[in-house]
Enzyme design. Structure first.
Site, PDB file in Angstrom:
ATOM      1  N   ASP A 110     -11.931  -0.792  -4.728  1.00  0.00           N
ATOM      2  CA  ASP A 110     -10.694  -1.549  -4.589  1.00  0.00           C
ATOM      3  C   ASP A 110     -10.834  -2.768  -5.501  1.00  0.00           C
ATOM      4  O   ASP A 110     -11.191  -3.851  -5.063  1.00  0.00           O
ATOM      5  CB  ASP A 110     -10.502  -1.965  -3.133  1.00  0.00           C
ATOM      6  CG  ASP A 110      -9.127  -2.566  -2.873  1.00  0.00           C
ATOM      7  OD1 ASP A 110      -8.289  -2.524  -3.787  1.00  0.00           O
ATOM      8  OD2 ASP A 110      -8.911  -3.087  -1.769  1.00  0.00           O
ATOM      9  N   ARG A 118     -15.166  -7.382  -6.341  1.00  0.00           N
ATOM     10  CA  ARG A 118     -16.114  -6.847  -5.355  1.00  0.00           C
ATOM     11  C   ARG A 118     -17.578  -7.144  -5.695  1.00  0.00           C
ATOM     12  O   ARG A 118     -18.387  -7.341  -4.800  1.00  0.00           O
ATOM     13  CB  ARG A 118     -15.932  -5.326  -5.244  1.00  0.00           C
ATOM     14  CG  ARG A 118     -14.540  -4.904  -4.799  1.00  0.00           C
ATOM     15  CD  ARG A 118     -14.223  -5.424  -3.411  1.00  0.00           C
ATOM     16  NE  ARG A 118     -12.857  -5.091  -3.005  1.00  0.00           N
ATOM     17  CZ  ARG A 118     -12.292  -5.534  -1.895  1.00  0.00           C
ATOM     18  NH1 ARG A 118     -12.941  -6.339  -1.079  1.00  0.00           N
ATOM     19  NH2 ARG A 118     -11.048  -5.188  -1.590  1.00  0.00           N
ATOM     20  N   ARG A 178      -1.148 -10.957  -4.962  1.00  0.00           N
ATOM     21  CA  ARG A 178      -1.644  -9.661  -5.422  1.00  0.00           C
ATOM     22  C   ARG A 178      -0.526  -8.843  -6.069  1.00  0.00           C
ATOM     23  O   ARG A 178      -0.791  -7.784  -6.637  1.00  0.00           O
ATOM     24  CB  ARG A 178      -2.235  -8.886  -4.240  1.00  0.00           C
ATOM     25  CG  ARG A 178      -3.486  -9.525  -3.652  1.00  0.00           C
ATOM     26  CD  ARG A 178      -3.802  -8.932  -2.290  1.00  0.00           C
ATOM     27  NE  ARG A 178      -4.075  -7.500  -2.364  1.00  0.00           N
ATOM     28  CZ  ARG A 178      -4.117  -6.693  -1.304  1.00  0.00           C
ATOM     29  NH1 ARG A 178      -3.866  -7.181  -0.091  1.00  0.00           N
ATOM     30  NH2 ARG A 178      -4.379  -5.420  -1.451  1.00  0.00           N
ATOM     31  N   LYS A 208      -0.083   1.400  -5.007  1.00  0.00           N
ATOM     32  CA  LYS A 208      -0.131   1.026  -3.598  1.00  0.00           C
ATOM     33  C   LYS A 208       0.774  -0.170  -3.353  1.00  0.00           C
ATOM     34  O   LYS A 208       1.114  -0.895  -4.290  1.00  0.00           O
ATOM     35  CB  LYS A 208      -1.579   0.747  -3.174  1.00  0.00           C
ATOM     36  CG  LYS A 208      -2.233  -0.457  -3.855  1.00  0.00           C
ATOM     37  CD  LYS A 208      -3.672  -0.595  -3.407  1.00  0.00           C
ATOM     38  CE  LYS A 208      -4.270  -1.892  -3.888  1.00  0.00           C
ATOM     39  NZ  LYS A 208      -5.696  -2.025  -3.552  1.00  0.00           N
ATOM     40  N   HIS A 209       1.235  -0.366  -2.116  1.00  0.00           N
ATOM     41  CA  HIS A 209       0.928   0.334  -0.861  1.00  0.00           C
ATOM     42  C   HIS A 209       2.222   1.003  -0.413  1.00  0.00           C
ATOM     43  O   HIS A 209       3.139   0.307   0.004  1.00  0.00           O
ATOM     44  CB  HIS A 209       0.436  -0.644   0.197  1.00  0.00           C
ATOM     45  CG  HIS A 209      -0.731  -1.467  -0.217  1.00  0.00           C
ATOM     46  ND1 HIS A 209      -0.611  -2.599  -1.010  1.00  0.00           N
ATOM     47  CD2 HIS A 209      -2.055  -1.330   0.049  1.00  0.00           C
ATOM     48  CE1 HIS A 209      -1.805  -3.130  -1.200  1.00  0.00           C
ATOM     49  NE2 HIS A 209      -2.719  -2.372  -0.569  1.00  0.00           N
ATOM     50  N   HIS A 221      -3.998  -5.925   8.183  1.00  0.00           N
ATOM     51  CA  HIS A 221      -5.403  -5.886   8.598  1.00  0.00           C
ATOM     52  C   HIS A 221      -5.535  -6.251  10.077  1.00  0.00           C
ATOM     53  O   HIS A 221      -6.516  -5.885  10.726  1.00  0.00           O
ATOM     54  CB  HIS A 221      -6.238  -6.867   7.768  1.00  0.00           C
ATOM     55  CG  HIS A 221      -6.395  -6.469   6.332  1.00  0.00           C
ATOM     56  ND1 HIS A 221      -5.459  -6.763   5.376  1.00  0.00           N
ATOM     57  CD2 HIS A 221      -7.382  -5.778   5.715  1.00  0.00           C
ATOM     58  CE1 HIS A 221      -5.861  -6.293   4.209  1.00  0.00           C
ATOM     59  NE2 HIS A 221      -7.025  -5.681   4.384  1.00  0.00           N
ATOM     60  N   ASP A 295      -4.533   3.900   3.358  1.00  0.00           N
ATOM     61  CA  ASP A 295      -5.170   2.590   3.385  1.00  0.00           C
ATOM     62  C   ASP A 295      -6.280   2.676   4.437  1.00  0.00           C
ATOM     63  O   ASP A 295      -6.371   3.646   5.204  1.00  0.00           O
ATOM     64  CB  ASP A 295      -4.148   1.513   3.734  1.00  0.00           C
ATOM     65  CG  ASP A 295      -4.523   0.156   3.150  1.00  0.00           C
ATOM     66  OD1 ASP A 295      -5.700  -0.045   2.791  1.00  0.00           O
ATOM     67  OD2 ASP A 295      -3.633  -0.717   3.052  1.00  0.00           O
TER      68      ASP A 295
END
Length: 973
Positions: A110, A118, A178, A208-209, A221, A295
């Site tokens: 991701d 990351r 984002r 996405k999404h 989340h 997801d």
């Protein structure tokens, strides 16, 4: 049916990927079948699972993840997703897991803003909101290519990007910056380029999404967001980018955890688990046949209502292919097999999904996997990031308001008293350091822990002592909760400063936070809070380049999406593909320029390529010199050297010729009476234009004006300060007697004359031509060119003696000159003869930037007309730009390719330049070449004589010809 399915997936979904077939004897279908036939039922199901692999467990670093290794050995899981950890650590883990896996593992990440999102030790790229402020989709493609290069180098086949959510809710807690913004077409266009940049270079993209996560106020989340929109509204906005990316062949789509009653009214059913959403809408109505990823199934948007195993089964029932982070792998397998028994799922459909995943593995190189090399891995993953970050910052930073042009731009060295207030700062950063170095500013910091009384105290300190306050906002949160973490006292301080002072306000971060300063009279959005953005913002404040960005979202009523003060240009930018040019090939120019800089052939340069009246490539590289870290911008002024001959003097001659005021078949003495009696008076004007008049190529005028022993200037000719006698500026603190000008012309008249009709390239030819233009027009060459060409075309940067119009820092320093003027030449003409003529001469002295030279070039390509103004008749342009002599390659004023280029070992200006090409080069490392056959303009600007000790290395490396040849190779047949 099976053959049709394979053909469809290969043609549509993976058409842009790098091929692995060359290293295997098996076709895609045979390889997929051979692997599929080795799988047990449990392993088939496990092939549809993506398992988390992180270098951290419970916040502590771990070298190997025993749980993941056990899942690979026991269940033969299909995919892993890399999270936190170092590049070497991840490479070793990937190599190990691939080596023990029965079936190659699809490695995903991701990495919306690259692997730096990351991996530690890897720089992050800019986030999508900053990218959405750019106006250059080509740069977005390069962003995608760089991310693909990173992924391939790290052994990754799928990147879960781009985000195509349209962020039309400023309080969105999870997408927000984002997203590329709120304009659906801009979001779609940039997402397409990001996707193509990755998939053209061997990494699967993931839109996405789905069906669109931009208009939520709940973080999925932590809970299940609800979007209460009609299907019509969804079709017109949220679904638009997905529809377009699907048409363009995106490899995968990631499905979000949302509740959208217009799609599925089932209470608490996330779109991830909805048949209506995944099968009916995405598959059947939008026609997507690629891979769907859920997801993360561990997110509370789904886990709150469905236990792990049940969520996995329901996701497959809904029509998904791959289950991201299912958590409990054995429990998920059991739940899925239970659903099969209940006939909620069937093996036929599951087998097709497994084969689809295996086909992706084949297409992305896993049929012939090789280990990730760990040598120089971290260095490779960081390659090109700083350069791209800089280019994004230049393109994105947005001037939203300039209601006080008296203080913006605020040039360095101003005599104004400047204060800098850094809100959110406790100590220096690069921006505050630049405020001190550029403006001698007094600096004040105010962090978010300070209260109203501290704000009032600072306001009192600043009350009467400053002409300008530069106010910048730093260190605030990326998400909107609690006003981005900006305190009430900080908002109060900013508001009062804007009301009480002439203020320039810069926001370094999420642009939505600017709603706190909507009344700012000079307002800049900088989007990020890193040193590269700091430096770029300081340079835009300094006026070194013009803002290009536009606001990607609505901040407040006065600052809607699309706001931004940008310079209107006659030549628009265009995606190279629209001009039948290959961007990947054009990108090789980067390597040539960067290598020339690394080899110390040039400290920096600017390259521009235009075709069909549009700019396909415009890029700056390097710095002012190897001892001056000032960045080169596309707007940086360069000494054009002998390009002056065509873009000032020849244009002027053409105009006077067309008006009937100049006859090129008459002689010098007919226009310059002071030449009569000399052997120069009889030289024909046409011969001057073709360098066939017999004049010496160069006269070192300066030599008789300096002491032969130590090179010091003759005190009877020069003074260190100007006055009524010594009024001709030659350089900084060096002024020549005005009457010495006559001596210069006398030296030309006294010089030896060679045979006429022989080609001898001579500066003196154009010194005479410049004087003829002045004699006919009654104006200086500077004034005549400015009034006739540059001002009507709004070319404000182009002209002679730039230091009379701009700070010296706007010009790239040409050379640390050691023989004559003994100083750094910056903003003064490099050519010593032109300097002694006061910086204005027919052979040298013009300064410009690449874009403005491109406008003049387009005027010629258009056969004399541009922007509705006719400067020349086509016949005039055709006459001057054609071969005009048997003795050389010359046109009238213009240089041209060698006539025997096809047999030359070193063709000039490049092997592929057509005979129709015309232009000129300059000693300082400049050139302009115009090719009517391809409607093409190529401009290269540099200061190759600056500070490298070997100015001819640039020539030996053939930098200009190499770039020129790449441009021709980029033309699609």
């Amino acid at each position: 049916m099976k053959n049709y399915w394979f053909a469809f997936i290969i043609a549509l979904t993976f058409s842009g990927s790098v091929s692995a077939q060359k290293n295997t004897n098996l076709s895609a279908e045979k390889w997929v079948d051979s692997v599929f036939n080795t799988l047990s039922e449990n392993q088939k199901i496990a092939q549809l699972m993506v398992v988390r692999m992180s270098g951290l467990k419970n916040g502590r670093p771990v070298f190997f993840d025993k749980e993941v290794e056990e899942l690979v050995r026991k269940y033969n899981i299909g995919s892993i997703c890399l999270f936190q950890g170092g590049p070497l650590q991840h490479a070793q883990r990937v190599n190990h897991l691939q080596s023990i896996a029965r079936t190659p593992i699809l490695v995903t990440v991701d990495g919306e803003w690259g692997l730096g999102m990351r991996f530690d030790s890897v720089q992050s790229l800019p986030r999508q909101m900053m990218l959405g402020a750019m106006q250059n989709p080509g740069l977005m493609y390069e962003y995608g290519k760089l991310v693909a290069d990173q992924c391939r180098r790290a052994g990754i086949q799928v990147n879960y990007a781009p985000v195509v959510d349209i962020n039309n809710n400023p309080d969105n807690p999870v997408i927000n910056e984002r997203s590329f913004g709120e304009d659906k077409k801009k979001v779609t266009n940039f997402a397409l380029q990001y996707m193509k940049g990755m998939q053209d270079n061997g990494v699967m993209a993931s839109a996405k999404h789905f069906p669109g996560h931009g208009d939520v106020s709940v973080d999925s989340h932590h809970d299940l967001p609800v979007i209460n929109k009609s299907r019509t509204e969804l079709d017109s906005l949220e679904l638009y980018p997905f529809r377009e990316l699907i048409k363009a062949g995106v490899g995968s789509v990631m499905v979000a955890h949302l509740s959208v009653p217009a799609i599925d009214k089932t209470p608490n059913l996330p779109t991830t688990l909805s048949v209506n959403n995944v099968t009916h809408l995405l598959r059947e109505q939008l026609g997507f046949q690629g891979i769907t990823f859920t997801d993360a199934l561990e997110m509370q948007g789904v886990a709150k209502f469905f236990p792990k195993g049940e969520a996995s089964a329901r996701a497959l029932i809904a029509g998904n292919d791959m289950l991201c982070l299912p958590g409990d792998v054995p429990g998920s397998i059991a739940a899925i097999k239970k659903a099969i028994k209940k006939r909620q799922l069937n093996w036929k459909d599951l087998n097709l999904r497994v084969k689809k995943v295996l086909l992706a593995k084949y297409q992305y190189g896993l049929a012939n996997w090789s280990p990730v090399s760990t040598q120089n891995l971290t260095e490779d993953l960081n390659k090109g990031i700083s350069t791209l970050r800089r280019r994004v910052a230049e393109d994105a930073i947005t001037l939203l308001r300039n209601d006080n042009s008296a203080i913006f731009p605020l040039t360095a060295g101003t005599n104004r008293r400047v204060a800098f207030v850094g809100i959110g700062l406790k100590k220096d950063n690069l921006f505050s350091a630049r405020m001190r170095s550029d403006y001698d500013a007094h600096t004040y910091y105010f962090d978010y822990t300070r209260g109203r009384e501290k704000a009032d105290a600072l306001l009192q300190v600043l009350k009467n002592d400053y002409d300008v306050v530069v106010l910048s906002m730093h260190g605030y949160n990326r998400v909107p909760a609690r006003n981005f973490g900006i305190s009430e006292a900080a908002v109060y301080l900013a508001t009062q400063l804007q009301q009480q002072h002439q203020t320039v306000t810069v926001y370094f971060g999420n642009p939505y936070a600017m709603r706190n300063s909507c009344s700012g009279k000079v307002l800049i959005a900088a989007y990020d809070d890193d040193p590269i953005t700091h430096e770029t913002a300081a340079d835009i404040l300094n006026g070194k380049f013009s803002a290009k960005g536009k606001l990607p979202v609505t901040v407040c009523e006065g600052l809607p999406s699309g706001s931004g003060l940008v310079q209107q240009r006659l030549l628009p930018e265009s995606w190279p593909g629209n001009l039948n040019l290959d961007l990947n090939m054009l990108s090789q120019i980067d390597s040539i320029c960067e290598d020339a800089i690394a080899q110390k052939a040039i400290p920096g340069c600017v390259v521009l390529v235009a075709r069909d009246g549009k700019i396909a490539y415009e890029r700056s590289f390097g710095t002012y010199s190897y001892t001056d870290s000032t960045r080169v911008y596309c707007e940086t002024l360069y000494d054009m050297a002998s390009v002056t001959k065509v873009m000032a003097t020849t244009l002027s001659v053409m105009k006077l010729y067309e008006e009937g005021r100049l006859d090129i078949h008459r002689r010098i003495g007919d226009y310059l009476p002071w030449t009569k009696g000399s052997d120069k008076a009889g030289i024909m004007i046409k011969d001057l234009l073709m360098h066939e008049g017999g004049l010496k190529s160069f006269i070192p005028f300066y030599r008789e004006t300096i002491n032969p022993l130590d090179g010091s200037p003759n005190g009877s000719i020069y003074a260190f300060r100007p006055d009524s006698v010594f009024s001709v500026r030659v350089a900084e603190n060096l002024y020549m007697r005005a009457d010495w000008n006559d001596t210069l012309y006398a030296r030309i008249l006294q010089s030896e004359l060679g045979p006429r009709g022989k080609y001898i390239y001579s500066d003196n030819d154009f010194i005479f031509l410049g004087k003829i233009v002045e004699a006919i027009s009654g104006k200086s060459l500077d004034a005549y060119t400015r009034e006739t060409f540059y001002q009507p075309l709004q070319l404000n940067a182009t002209g002679f003696t730039p230091r009379t119009r701009f700070p010296a820092s706007y010009s790239a320093p040409t050379e640390e000159e050691t023989i004559f003027r003994k100083q750094l030449i910056q903003g003064d003409v490099h050519d010593p003869g032109a300097a002694m003529f006061g910086g204005v001469a027919g052979h040298a002295g013009l300064f410009s930037n690449a874009y403005e030279i491109a406008v003049l070039s387009q005027l010629l390509l258009n056969k004399g007309t541009i922007n509705g103004i006719q400067f020349f008749k086509p016949s005039t342009v055709n006459l001057f730009t054609a071969y005009n002599t048997k003795n050389s390659r010359r046109g009238l004023g213009f240089d041209k390719p060698e006539k025997d280029n096809h047999i030359r070992e070193e063709p000039y200006p490049s092997a592929s330049a057509s005979p129709e090409t015309y232009g000129h080069t300059g000693f300082t490392g400049t050139c302009v070449w115009i090719d009517p056959k391809y409607n093409l303009t190529y401009i290269f600007l540099s200061n190759r004589v600056n500070n490298n000790g070997d100015p001819n290395k640039f020539l030996r490396m053939s930098v200009r010809p190499k770039v020129h040849e790449v441009i021709y190779k980029s033309i699609k047949q």
